[in-house]
Design an enzyme around this catalytic site. Structure first.
Site, mmCIF file in Angstrom:
data_model
loop_
_atom_site.group_PDB
_atom_site.id
_atom_site.type_symbol
_atom_site.label_atom_id
_atom_site.label_comp_id
_atom_site.label_asym_id
_atom_site.label_seq_id
_atom_site.Cartn_x
_atom_site.Cartn_y
_atom_site.Cartn_z
ATOM 1 N NE ARG A 103 37.136 48.505 43.219
ATOM 2 C CZ ARG A 103 36.444 49.206 44.147
ATOM 3 N NH1 ARG A 103 35.111 49.862 44.005
ATOM 4 N NH2 ARG A 103 36.629 48.893 45.165
ATOM 5 C CG ASP A 150 27.614 41.250 49.858
ATOM 6 O OD1 ASP A 150 28.272 42.057 49.295
ATOM 7 O OD2 ASP A 150 26.646 41.168 51.088
ATOM 8 C CG ASP A 184 35.826 44.015 54.771
ATOM 9 O OD1 ASP A 184 36.524 44.192 55.165
ATOM 10 O OD2 ASP A 184 35.097 44.925 53.967
ATOM 11 N N GLY A 213 37.484 42.511 46.092
ATOM 12 C CA GLY A 213 38.664 42.742 46.762
ATOM 13 C C GLY A 213 39.498 41.449 47.276
ATOM 14 C CB THR A 215 35.160 39.884 51.648
ATOM 15 O OG1 THR A 215 35.438 40.974 52.096
ATOM 16 C CG2 THR A 215 34.016 39.139 52.240
ATOM 17 C CG ASP A 231 31.090 42.879 54.091
ATOM 18 O OD1 ASP A 231 31.369 41.760 53.519
ATOM 19 O OD2 ASP A 231 31.234 43.982 53.916
ATOM 20 N NE ARG A 236 34.558 49.325 51.610
ATOM 21 C CZ ARG A 236 34.857 49.274 50.222
ATOM 22 N NH1 ARG A 236 34.391 50.129 49.464
ATOM 23 N NH2 ARG A 236 35.293 48.137 49.863
#
Lengths: 337, 337, 337, 337
Positions: free
Chosen positions: D72, D103, D127, D11, D125, D129, D171
């Protein structure tokens, strides 16, 4: 401790309101009462003090400036002012105080503690020049305001093939200049912590236009070096023949809605100051180091990790000076073209 | 007409890129070819000209400044420069040109048309001081940039109980000052179109602090009056004892992403200029009046609704001067406290 | 008239606070007293009314939403509610009222006036769908919020080669969609005022990827047509094979600091409403047309230039419907690629 | 190593462009040549590779998204894709590669290194995360975009006395939700790392309206828990009778101009990745921990401080999971009212 107060002192910084909110809410969460002091130490001495309710701070977190206001008050350096301030606080049954401001404001906190009235300092200033913390409340917002403004100036700089010298705040520390310069890809960054040779500045600038295909340039200048007008005059005298302009971002850097990071940092530090007072601790300043909350004695010896010491001649000495952002300044030089 | 060109001239303004995009896309839509001229009239004379493809303008609408760049070029006032420019354009088979810029730039467009080469002017400047249009491209963005900055300065002004004199661009027109002053609730607005008495300015300011419960003040000053430093000095001399600060928003007003309105206005005006050239018309400037597209002869008589006339002594006279925003200035006075 | 009141009704819109400020300050400037009514007509009927001082509106101009709050209150359509509301107003000696809101809110103003209590409507809604005014308070801010969001979505759209369907508010009017689409160079704009053929939408989209070198696409959709999820489903069913995503800007369009234009427009319209009440006029709605202040009877005949008429069956008919932005929609199509 | 390449994967995140710029400029500064790979691993396998010049990255730092694009490409999990990719890189004489992404993207870097082709991962990213770094590139911008949007929604929430459930991305990690919730004073924050009881959520919400004088509420919800529509439905079913609305900030969080912090972090991490490749090191991921640059083996044992291990069943195991922001979540609860 059952009743504390909070004040803001020194130059205003975005996030001060978030810090006040954190002090008020955390104190109430811990079962304490909390009072606000208007206009810093001046308001303390004059008794401009009111009781906070939890709703009083409901919408202030996103606002710039400080709704408690701030003021210079040199009289607080004198014993008389300090004792008068404590007297006013005691009238309301207040037992401890949180001081949000620059390190000048810490001295007052230290004096109060010496007189048996615990006070804790919280670092609030856009300059990021306070010892004992990696970041100060307001710095992140000021840097973001600076890059927005510099991005705008770049539009004009590009359109007209000009060299802009952009002055940003920072009397003793070049942190705003270094961060803003790196984040905007500025051609040169001039800060008080690094020497510069005006001839080298001009040589690099002219070389950019003549040999490196540059069509415009931004030079970010920390106010602690000199002002932008002077710097442009120095460049001209040293032989710069590009279309030079000086601009000073000035006071717009102080205001504005705080960024997420400043709001979070202010919340964290403000709440931690309450934790310390709750334990009866004073004479400390809180900070963030390596992503962890820390606190240090404001005055003491270097061995005690105190921020300041008293020298033999009675002067206040900084034990561990604010570190210059030399790594980032070097990175900035490696990534420019 | 099958092949036209576009240039930007004068001070850059946000939305110029949107106007260039509109000219390029509209011309292609109409089956024409379109060329870009770099650096205004200088690039025209030097032949710095390239062919546009539809994709070349894909992402420029949201960018500030002008990617075609702009330049001062007084040589274009002379016949030689004008003929040289036309020669360069004809080399590429170009038959008409769109000039985006201030009304200084219109003179060039007028000269080209006089030499049989149709040119149309599009009003692009943040100052909103071009005759024949209610709004210029860039004005709306500049006003919004100004109010964001003044909102920030208000934070500091409030926190420290200060009077800020905030200087904004506008050499001949106070439009930015009036709009920004009204939109931020400024205490006073000083513009070139209205006389002011420094004693009355100071009297009102002091009265605010002393009798109307004001705790800080913002005075918006158009650069055409004087600069902020001077104005502060004048206020001090006239007896103002508040904590006065001068700040100049300067060049940040010129840059930045254009607002929706500037993008829409630029699209509309740019496309209309192409419509006129397509019909073989030149010597005109486009504008928006009462929400409708209009166009006027750049030079002619007042009866022809021309923007400028030639006086007997050969000087250029503005037929219908830019109207001062006196209604809004008055409204601003009625709504302040 | 010596004492008036102000309320906000319907969906909140940025600039409503600026309009309230203008009503309060202008009324005080004209020597009147002014009251605030909380929560629209509901607060009127319940007597949730307070007296305004000039300082109460000092910092609200730059705030989004409405600090007077708003509420739906269908009971005000009934005679009983109207009479109860007038009774409450008369208790405070209030003689006229300014209603800021959408045209649904105008009906209440009309009823009050019919009962001998003058009320004036001020157009406040982001949708720009009120008859009798070229622009409503809040529209400019909403469009700017939309283009900022769409510019952000374009970053992702470009990065991942996707087609984004972006839904914006606008139940009856596509104005936000048309302006935002034109200002961001959207590939397609779908509005309630224009029919669309889903096959043509898909054909154009696929042709962009296959033949016109497009690598991503933005389709702006007004909520009045359908929601974004549905539209994506329709596109898929009609054969679109691009990487489709739906997103709804939703409620972020309603909030936020008002733009300069919304603040100026709100100031202008709010002050004008006070002018009308001062002259004892009611049953009118103010607006801006061709850059001039106007006012029209809310209810009456088309000959009287009234906004609405009563049809024989008792239904309310719009005399001059809000005009679709077809010119701008067409311009948008001509400038896309 | 004399020639390296850079790609973005997964992303898109604001600051990816600043990281690409840093890789390009730092590599050139170190005397290396540097290539760009379009569309992540897909472009690598397809040979969509070009040589970077220093000027190619001149204006990208302030842009959102990734101008190298992302895609992707599950085929890269297979040996065939990996070998084909290396073959393409070797055609250009490329000896190492920097992979900017989440990751998931690190696995590809690890495989390349296993095949003798050094690759280094850079955490990009929104996020936050990714293991092995306190912050990821894009997180700071996403949080600031979220608080701006939530501040806007608060305007409407206040005006209409509503409860808004605001869904933000995340997520697996609730970091955006926790930071944005704390920074906006949200009433409740629901994240995947903490269990919640919908009855307790509703009880607290209703208690706010009924007993704590609240007039509106914001609940920030991480997408990893459920979507906003569902959550509102759950609240209604559990007995919440407030005026509930669901809104999803969605894709606007991914785009936008990166903040100063993201630009600085991206510059730092991108340059560090080049340092590692220059020394011939691969199979590493860079990060920032406690304000210091760090790097870890992507795959290995926990003793080696590797980010991931291979379990006996061949599955990839995270050695040190991303730590939940429980301290900040707790602080958020203490400071709300």
């Amino acid at each position: 401790m059952k009743r504390i107060a909070v004040l803001t002192s020194g130059g205003d910084a975005p996030g001060m309101n978030a810090a006040v909110r954190a002090v008020v809410r955390k104190a109430i969460y811990e079962g304490m009462e909390v009072y606000g002091i208007n206009r810093g130490y001046a308001g303390m001495v004059e008794g401009d003090i009111f009781k906070f309710e939890t709703r009083d701070v409901t919408n202030i977190m996103s606002q710039g400036g400080t709704f408690l206001r701030s003021a210079r008050y040199p009289e607080f350096a004198k014993l008389e002012g300090q004792l008068k301030g404590i007297e006013q606080l005691k009238k309301h049954g207040i037992e401890g105080v949180v001081v949000i401001g620059g390190d000048g404001s810490y001295h007052g906190a230290m004096r109060l503690t010496e007189h048996g009235f615990p006070a804790v300092g919280v670092p609030g200033t856009i300059d990021n020049d306070i010892v004992g913390t990696d970041y100060t409340i307001g710095f992140d917002t000021a840097v973001n305001t600076a890059i927005e403004a510099i991005d705008k100036i770049s539009d004009t700089s590009y359109s007209h093939k000009r060299t802009f010298v952009v002055e940003v705040m920072g009397r003793h520390a070049g942190d705003i200049a270094v961060w803003a310069g790196l984040a905007t890809g500025a051609d040169q960054v001039i800060i008080p912590e690094e020497e510069f040779d005006i001839k080298a500045v001009v040589a690099r600038n002219m070389d950019g236009y003549e040999n490196r295909g540059k069509s415009h340039a931004i030079i970010v200048l920390a106010e602690g070096v000199t002002n932008a007008e002077n710097f442009v005059a120095m460049m001209k005298e040293a032989g710069d023949t590009s279309d030079l302009r000086a601009t000073n971002l000035g006071h717009i850097l102080r205001g504005g809605r705080p960024t997420a990071r400043d709001r979070v940092l202010a919340s964290w530090l403000g709440a931690h100051a309450v934790d310390l007072l709750k334990e009866g601790k004073g004479g400390l300043a809180v900070g963030i180091q390596n992503e962890e909350l820390v606190s240090y004695p404001i005055l003491g010896t270097a061995e005690e990790n105190a921020l300041f010491s008293l020298a033999e001649d009675g002067k206040i000495v900084v034990n561990t000076p604010h570190k210059a952002q030399t790594k980032l300044a070097q990175l900035s030089r490696e990534l420019r073209r």
